[in-house]
Enzyme design. Structure first.
Site, mmCIF file in Angstrom:
data_model
loop_
_atom_site.group_PDB
_atom_site.id
_atom_site.type_symbol
_atom_site.label_atom_id
_atom_site.label_comp_id
_atom_site.label_asym_id
_atom_site.label_seq_id
_atom_site.Cartn_x
_atom_site.Cartn_y
_atom_site.Cartn_z
ATOM 1 N N SER A 125 -3.148 11.851 -3.491
ATOM 2 C CA SER A 125 -2.285 13.011 -3.666
ATOM 3 C C SER A 125 -2.675 14.176 -2.746
ATOM 4 O O SER A 125 -2.733 14.011 -1.534
ATOM 5 C CB SER A 125 -2.302 13.421 -5.143
ATOM 6 O OG SER A 125 -1.265 14.320 -5.436
ATOM 7 N N ASP A 202 6.828 6.480 -7.207
ATOM 8 C CA ASP A 202 5.775 7.494 -7.322
ATOM 9 C C ASP A 202 6.145 8.612 -8.295
ATOM 10 O O ASP A 202 5.424 8.899 -9.247
ATOM 11 C CB ASP A 202 5.473 8.065 -5.935
ATOM 12 C CG ASP A 202 4.295 9.014 -5.920
ATOM 13 O OD1 ASP A 202 4.388 10.088 -6.543
ATOM 14 O OD2 ASP A 202 3.283 8.696 -5.282
ATOM 15 N N HIS A 226 2.577 7.644 -9.609
ATOM 16 C CA HIS A 226 1.605 8.466 -8.905
ATOM 17 C C HIS A 226 0.211 8.358 -9.533
ATOM 18 O O HIS A 226 -0.778 8.149 -8.825
ATOM 19 C CB HIS A 226 2.081 9.919 -8.919
ATOM 20 C CG HIS A 226 1.307 10.808 -8.010
ATOM 21 N ND1 HIS A 226 1.356 10.702 -6.637
ATOM 22 C CD2 HIS A 226 0.449 11.836 -8.274
ATOM 23 C CE1 HIS A 226 0.576 11.615 -6.096
ATOM 24 N NE2 HIS A 226 0.011 12.314 -7.058
#
Length: 245
Positions: A125, A202, A226
């Site tokens: 991320s 995601d 995610h």
């Protein structure tokens, strides 16, 4: 897109992170865009793999070292010693320039402790922004053998609009001067091997293709969320073998 308050966003991310200790996910990774997966697997089968390279894990927004429990377990199963696995922590609400400078200092400490000339970086991320700034702007690519970006916000995400009160989120928004700085010109400088993992499922990196880096081996995962990546032993195993290649 309806903006969520920072409090609700942080709460959701914290809950999702806590759930990692209870659930393990499995995903099917698609073929890499740069080179056939079958060829890579065959090469790995005949070449001895190196598991002596220290690995520095870099968490995402509001994350911490605990995010990497599953990843470190997978790396140990793939031959790494626990003494060569490190997790860098930074201020999610500060400034990613400062966070990248901290990463530079941390990697120098890891090199001094292990005696290694280079380390590998595995990020998730917003950790992609911290890592890219270190490698490209601070010249850190000379210290990094492999860079693996898991759902990295490498070209920003519109989801950061929910937390723009923080400098890090302003930097993570597409089109920011920070994004321009790390994406202009060569996105994969030096002799470092670069790879990314991204998925249409995601939900946080928007657009999901933001993770891809020009010049990297970009792996399109069939469907993974995610946060789910952090417990995905299939993808984490692929990353361990990539770093060992």
């Amino acid at each position: 897109m309806r903006r969520r308050s920072p409090r609700r966003l942080l709460g959701a991310l914290a809950a999702a992170t806590a759930a990692l200790t209870l659930f393990a996910s499995a995903s099917t990774a698609g073929a890499a865009e740069s080179g056939p997966a079958a060829s890579r697997s065959a090469d790995a089968a005949v070449r001895p793999l190196s598991t002596s390279t220290p690995v520095v894990f870099v968490h995402g927004y509001t994350g911490n070292a605990s995010n990497w429990v599953a990843a470190m377990s997978v790396f140990r199963l793939n031959g790494w010693s626990g003494s060569n696995l490190f997790a860098y922590e930074y201020d999610s609400y500060g400034n990613n320039v400062t966070n990248a400078q901290g990463l530079a200092s941390y990697i120098n400490t890891v090199k001094a402790r292990t005696g290694a000339s280079k380390v590998a970086i595995v990020n998730h991320s917003m950790g992609g922004l911290v890592s890219q700034y270190y490698l490209k702007v601070l010249g850190g690519h000379t210290n990094v053998s492999h860079l693996a970006s898991i759902a990295g916000a490498n070209h920003g995400t519109t989801y950061a609009g929910a937390c723009l009160i923080y400098t890090t989120c302003q930097q993570m928004y597409p089109g920011s001067s920070f994004i321009s700085q790390i994406s202009s010109g060569d996105e994969t400088p030096g002799d470092t091997k670069y790879a990314t993992w991204y998925s249409a499922c995601d939900g946080i990196i928007i657009p999901y293709t933001s993770t891809r880096l020009s010049g990297a081996t970009n792996n399109n995962v069939l469907c993974q969320t995610h946060i789910g990546y952090l417990a995905d032993t299939i993808v984490l195993g692929e990353i361990a073998r990539f770093v060992a290649s």
